[in-house]
Design an enzyme around this catalytic site. Sequence first.
Site, short mmCIF file in Angstrom:
data_model
loop_
_atom_site.label_atom_id
_atom_site.label_comp_id
_atom_site.label_asym_id
_atom_site.label_seq_id
_atom_site.Cartn_x
_atom_site.Cartn_y
_atom_site.Cartn_z
N ASN A 42 17.64 36.30 56.97
CA ASN A 42 17.68 37.27 58.05
C ASN A 42 16.98 38.55 57.62
O ASN A 42 17.03 38.95 56.46
CB ASN A 42 19.11 37.53 58.55
CG ASN A 42 20.10 37.95 57.49
OD1 ASN A 42 20.07 37.47 56.36
ND2 ASN A 42 21.00 38.84 57.86
N GLU A 44 16.87 42.32 59.09
CA GLU A 44 17.43 43.24 60.09
C GLU A 44 16.52 44.42 60.35
O GLU A 44 15.57 44.68 59.59
CB GLU A 44 18.81 43.71 59.63
CG GLU A 44 19.80 42.56 59.56
CD GLU A 44 21.20 42.97 59.14
OE1 GLU A 44 22.09 42.14 59.26
OE2 GLU A 44 21.39 44.11 58.69
N CYS A 53 16.92 36.23 62.69
CA CYS A 53 17.88 35.43 61.95
C CYS A 53 17.18 34.49 60.97
O CYS A 53 16.00 34.15 61.15
CB CYS A 53 18.72 34.60 62.92
SG CYS A 53 19.74 35.57 64.04
N GLU A 55 17.65 31.29 60.46
CA GLU A 55 17.30 30.01 61.06
C GLU A 55 15.98 30.10 61.83
O GLU A 55 15.11 29.25 61.71
CB GLU A 55 18.41 29.54 62.02
CG GLU A 55 19.75 29.35 61.34
CD GLU A 55 20.64 30.60 61.38
OE1 GLU A 55 21.87 30.42 61.46
OE2 GLU A 55 20.13 31.73 61.33
N CYS A 84 23.99 31.53 65.43
CA CYS A 84 24.26 32.25 66.68
C CYS A 84 23.68 31.48 67.86
O CYS A 84 22.95 30.50 67.69
CB CYS A 84 23.68 33.66 66.61
SG CYS A 84 21.87 33.73 66.75
N CYS A 87 19.81 31.15 67.91
CA CYS A 87 19.34 30.18 66.92
C CYS A 87 19.65 28.75 67.36
O CYS A 87 18.85 27.84 67.17
CB CYS A 87 19.95 30.46 65.55
SG CYS A 87 19.26 31.94 64.79
#
Length: 131
Positions: A42, A44, A53, A55, A84, A87
């Site tokens: 990830n 941010e 993310c 994934e 999430c 994803c």
Amino acid sequence: MTDLELIRLADQAREEAYAAYSGFPVGAALLGRSGKVYTGCNVENAAYPLTTCAERTAVVKAVSEGEREFEAIAVVTATGATPCGSCRQILREFGGPQGELRVIVADLDGNSNTFTIRELLPHGFTPDQLG
């Protein structure tokens, strides 16, 4: 490649995460049908919607290199959290016609669970619904 090897690669990718705001680093390792593994973490951003993310990072890397079919993805977090919703939708896009992509989630204590993407997103929007 075994699930444990994929988890190990995801854990290594987690070490590169930029989780400056959530403090929740995530690593992913995506196994293509070719046998190649694409990792992601990830990344941010202070503008939270721009966060990427782990994934999705792995999927974008794979697709940008020509891979379109996948066997499994391992995701490692401190708590063993599942992907999430965003994803899940991206993984469903490339998760096979029946949603058979294996999603292995693991925590830092060595515990893991495996799902199919269909189990995690049973009524996801799929390409066949566009027709």
